[in-house]
Design a protein around this motif. Structure first.
Motif, mmCIF file in Angstrom:
data_model
loop_
_atom_site.group_PDB
_atom_site.id
_atom_site.type_symbol
_atom_site.label_atom_id
_atom_site.label_comp_id
_atom_site.label_asym_id
_atom_site.label_seq_id
_atom_site.Cartn_x
_atom_site.Cartn_y
_atom_site.Cartn_z
ATOM 1 N N PRO A 139 0.841 -1.165 -0.038
ATOM 2 C CA PRO A 139 0.126 -0.001 0.046
ATOM 3 C C PRO A 139 0.817 1.360 -0.097
ATOM 4 C CG PRO A 139 -0.980 -1.690 1.666
ATOM 5 C CD PRO A 139 0.492 -1.904 1.262
ATOM 6 N N TYR A 140 2.071 1.411 0.592
ATOM 7 C CA TYR A 140 3.095 2.542 0.760
ATOM 8 C C TYR A 140 3.460 2.460 -0.815
ATOM 9 C CZ TYR A 140 7.211 5.061 1.434
ATOM 10 O OH TYR A 140 8.038 5.967 1.303
ATOM 11 N N PHE A 141 3.834 1.575 -1.292
ATOM 12 C CA PHE A 141 4.318 1.835 -2.616
ATOM 13 C C PHE A 141 3.260 2.393 -3.682
ATOM 14 C CE2 PHE A 141 7.835 -0.601 -1.204
ATOM 15 C CZ PHE A 141 8.969 0.282 -1.298
ATOM 16 N N GLY A 144 2.333 6.008 -3.524
ATOM 17 C CA GLY A 144 3.250 6.719 -4.041
ATOM 18 C C GLY A 144 3.023 7.061 -5.594
ATOM 19 N N LEU A 145 2.059 6.455 -6.150
ATOM 20 C CA LEU A 145 1.772 6.676 -7.565
ATOM 21 C C LEU A 145 0.867 7.939 -7.699
ATOM 22 C CD1 LEU A 145 0.750 3.349 -8.503
ATOM 23 C CD2 LEU A 145 2.845 4.424 -9.074
ATOM 24 N N PHE A 146 0.182 8.133 -6.677
ATOM 25 C CA PHE A 146 -0.722 9.546 -6.398
ATOM 26 C C PHE A 146 -0.314 10.685 -6.347
ATOM 27 C CE2 PHE A 146 -3.461 5.785 -5.704
ATOM 28 C CZ PHE A 146 -4.564 6.307 -6.415
ATOM 29 N N LYS A 147 1.049 10.729 -5.913
ATOM 30 C CA LYS A 147 2.011 11.960 -5.518
ATOM 31 C C LYS A 147 2.053 12.887 -6.896
ATOM 32 C CE LYS A 147 4.548 10.112 -1.864
ATOM 33 N NZ LYS A 147 5.985 9.634 -1.197
ATOM 34 N N LYS A 148 1.991 12.370 -8.033
ATOM 35 C CA LYS A 148 2.034 13.114 -9.218
ATOM 36 C C LYS A 148 0.931 14.000 -9.415
ATOM 37 C CE LYS A 148 4.543 9.216 -11.886
ATOM 38 N NZ LYS A 148 4.536 8.369 -12.812
ATOM 39 N N ILE A 150 -1.182 14.569 -6.329
ATOM 40 C CA ILE A 150 -1.923 15.015 -5.201
ATOM 41 C C ILE A 150 -0.688 15.572 -4.437
ATOM 42 C CG2 ILE A 150 -2.728 14.322 -3.134
ATOM 43 C CD1 ILE A 150 -4.511 12.372 -4.328
ATOM 44 N N SER A 151 -0.528 16.725 -3.904
ATOM 45 C CA SER A 151 0.623 17.235 -3.207
ATOM 46 C C SER A 151 0.383 17.302 -1.422
ATOM 47 C CB SER A 151 0.782 18.688 -3.496
ATOM 48 O OG SER A 151 -0.472 19.650 -3.283
ATOM 49 N N SER A 152 -0.508 16.846 -1.195
ATOM 50 C CA SER A 152 -0.991 16.903 0.403
ATOM 51 C C SER A 152 -0.457 15.441 0.823
ATOM 52 C CB SER A 152 -2.343 16.919 0.648
ATOM 53 O OG SER A 152 -2.538 16.798 1.963
ATOM 54 N N GLN A 153 0.560 15.386 1.662
ATOM 55 C CA GLN A 153 0.878 14.444 2.303
ATOM 56 C C GLN A 153 0.034 13.600 3.047
ATOM 57 O OE1 GLN A 153 3.882 12.818 1.556
ATOM 58 N NE2 GLN A 153 3.901 14.309 0.137
ATOM 59 N N LEU A 154 -0.775 14.502 3.765
ATOM 60 C CA LEU A 154 -2.027 13.909 4.689
ATOM 61 C C LEU A 154 -2.683 13.225 3.735
ATOM 62 C CD1 LEU A 154 -2.549 14.375 7.533
ATOM 63 C CD2 LEU A 154 -4.435 16.068 6.886
ATOM 64 N N LEU A 155 -3.175 13.531 2.689
ATOM 65 C CA LEU A 155 -4.059 12.843 1.851
ATOM 66 C C LEU A 155 -3.457 11.649 1.020
ATOM 67 C CD1 LEU A 155 -6.996 12.935 0.516
ATOM 68 C CD2 LEU A 155 -6.164 14.321 -1.474
ATOM 69 N N ILE A 156 -2.150 11.550 0.908
ATOM 70 C CA ILE A 156 -1.546 10.658 0.198
ATOM 71 C C ILE A 156 -1.353 9.399 1.351
ATOM 72 C CG2 ILE A 156 0.804 9.597 -0.127
ATOM 73 C CD1 ILE A 156 -0.550 11.105 -2.597
ATOM 74 N N ALA A 157 -1.241 9.866 2.743
ATOM 75 C CA ALA A 157 -1.454 8.879 3.938
ATOM 76 C C ALA A 157 -2.634 8.263 3.938
ATOM 77 C CB ALA A 157 -0.883 9.521 5.037
ATOM 78 N N PHE A 158 -3.728 8.989 3.770
ATOM 79 C CA PHE A 158 -5.020 8.512 3.750
ATOM 80 C C PHE A 158 -5.359 7.761 2.721
ATOM 81 C CE2 PHE A 158 -9.629 8.744 2.728
ATOM 82 C CZ PHE A 158 -10.224 8.365 3.957
ATOM 83 N N ILE A 159 -4.910 7.722 1.543
ATOM 84 C CA ILE A 159 -5.205 6.972 0.273
ATOM 85 C C ILE A 159 -4.394 5.686 0.627
ATOM 86 C CG2 ILE A 159 -4.442 6.632 -2.101
ATOM 87 C CD1 ILE A 159 -5.008 9.763 -2.313
ATOM 88 N N GLU A 160 -3.104 5.780 1.312
ATOM 89 C CA GLU A 160 -2.609 4.613 1.515
ATOM 90 C C GLU A 160 -3.279 3.617 2.435
ATOM 91 O OE1 GLU A 160 1.385 3.131 4.097
ATOM 92 O OE2 GLU A 160 1.348 5.156 3.515
ATOM 93 N N GLY A 161 -3.943 4.490 3.509
ATOM 94 C CA GLY A 161 -4.848 3.610 4.544
ATOM 95 C C GLY A 161 -5.987 2.887 3.662
ATOM 96 N N VAL A 162 -6.718 3.690 3.065
ATOM 97 C CA VAL A 162 -7.803 2.975 2.253
ATOM 98 C C VAL A 162 -7.135 1.811 1.383
ATOM 99 C CG1 VAL A 162 -9.301 3.551 0.388
ATOM 100 C CG2 VAL A 162 -8.995 5.133 2.114
ATOM 101 N N ILE A 163 -6.044 2.053 0.429
ATOM 102 C CA ILE A 163 -5.485 0.837 -0.210
ATOM 103 C C ILE A 163 -5.435 -0.285 0.662
ATOM 104 C CG2 ILE A 163 -3.660 0.089 -1.631
ATOM 105 C CD1 ILE A 163 -3.420 2.790 -2.641
#
Length: 324
Positions: A139-141, A144-148, A150-163
């Motif tokens: 899920p962490y890796f 990381g595909l969404f970083k292109k 999405i700039s919010s690290q908070l949102l990226i961490a949330f997406i990781e949790g959803v994955i």
């Protein structure tokens, strides 16, 4: 509902039930007879001390339950090896053992026990490594595909949790399609229904167990789901910039997350109030996937497992637990 202190898990065609340091494995054998094996756990003073410390006791309990669960699962599976191979190997083993002295037999038994423990330990370690890779590293890796975009690290961490949660739910859904796992989930239901029957003050009979709930707040499935949910909060608010450190942080925090999750499940199992019940809802909903209604023969196995380690009549009398 009153806390009884017993718990267990489903095994292959059976139920393991534990009461303090004693546990029993009841298995419905191919000849339809029920085999019950009762064993005692060996505890050290160090572990007993750790089990009194919040958070740390959760980590120890998780590893301990994983080891016990794997060993009882392997024991139950031994009843369903290929009958022809089993008959041939048993015959050869008997002929060989008859030629051994008592001392040689003792040495052979000790060696086999060490080999069994080594294999079991290796299986547990491998299981943990696979779980870490599948439910944390992957899920962490992928997030990381969404970083292109999405700039919010908070949102990226949330997406990781959803994955992570989606992978977990998908894994449960896929394995539940296999016939053997479906039957295991039915035995899982039998285990829960037996405990609920006792804790609601009903005599432990097939009829009473049948009408008891197959969902229970102390379930290991609930624990795993809580781990997934709490990890989302941890990784959203505990962050570092370095990618290697981010991955390392996830691995380091897993024992803490497991410890916190254990404390919640422990609290939920001991207390019955609106707040705890509300927080327990996600885990109970999850159990709709991992528990199925058992047939009467499965219920009989669950009852045999309980009665081998727990005097439910005495407990109900001493705690004044009776159905209203």
């Amino acid at each position: 509902m009153k806390y009884s202190g017993i718990g267990g898990q489903a095994v292959m065609e059976g139920v393991m039930m534990q009461n303090k340091d004693t546990y029993a494995v009841a298995v419905r054998k191919p000849d339809h007879e029920i085999d019950v094996k009762v064993s005692k756990r060996k505890n050290s003073k160090t572990l007993d001390t750790v089990r009194k410390i919040p958070i740390l006791r959760g980590v120890v309990s998780f590893v301990d339950s994983l080891y016990l669960g794997m060993s009882t699962l392997m024991y139950s599976a031994s009843f369903f090896e290929d009958e022809d191979d089993e008959s041939t190997s048993a015959s050869k083993k008997k002929d060989k053992e008859e030629s051994l002295t008592e001392e040689e037999k003792a040495k052979k038994a000790a060696k086999e026990k060490k080999q069994e423990n080594a294999m079991l330990g290796g299986t547990v370690v491998l299981s943990i490594v696979i779980a870490l890779a599948l439910f944390f590293a992957l899920p962490y890796f992928l997030s990381g595909l969404f970083k292109k975009v999405i700039s919010s690290q908070l949102l990226i961490a949330f997406i990781e949790g959803v994955i992570r949660l989606a992978i977990f739910l998908g894994y449960i859904a896929i394995i539940s399609l296999t016939p053997d796992i479906k039957r295991t989930f039915m035995y899982h239901g039998s285990e829960h229904k037996c405990i609920n029957c006792i804790e609601h003050g009903l005599p432990l009979t097939v009829e009473n167990v049948r009408k008891s709930s197959k969902h229970h707040k102390r379930c290991g499935t609930s624990f795993l789901l809580i781990v997934m949910l709490i990890s989302i909060l941890f990784f959203m608010f505990i962050r570092v910039d370095s990618k290697p450190l981010q991955l390392l942080l996830r691995l380091v925090l897993i024992p803490v997350i497991a410890g916190v999750s254990y404390e919640f499940i422990r609290l939920a199992g001991r207390y019955d109030n609106p707040v705890v019940n509300l927080l327990s809802v996600p885990g109970l909903l999850m159990q709709r996937m991992t528990t199925k209604e058992p047939d009467d023969e499965m219920i009989e196995v669950g009852i045999a497992s309980v009665e081998a380690v727990f005097d439910w009549k005495k407990w109900q009398e001493e705690n004044n637990v009776c159905a209203h």
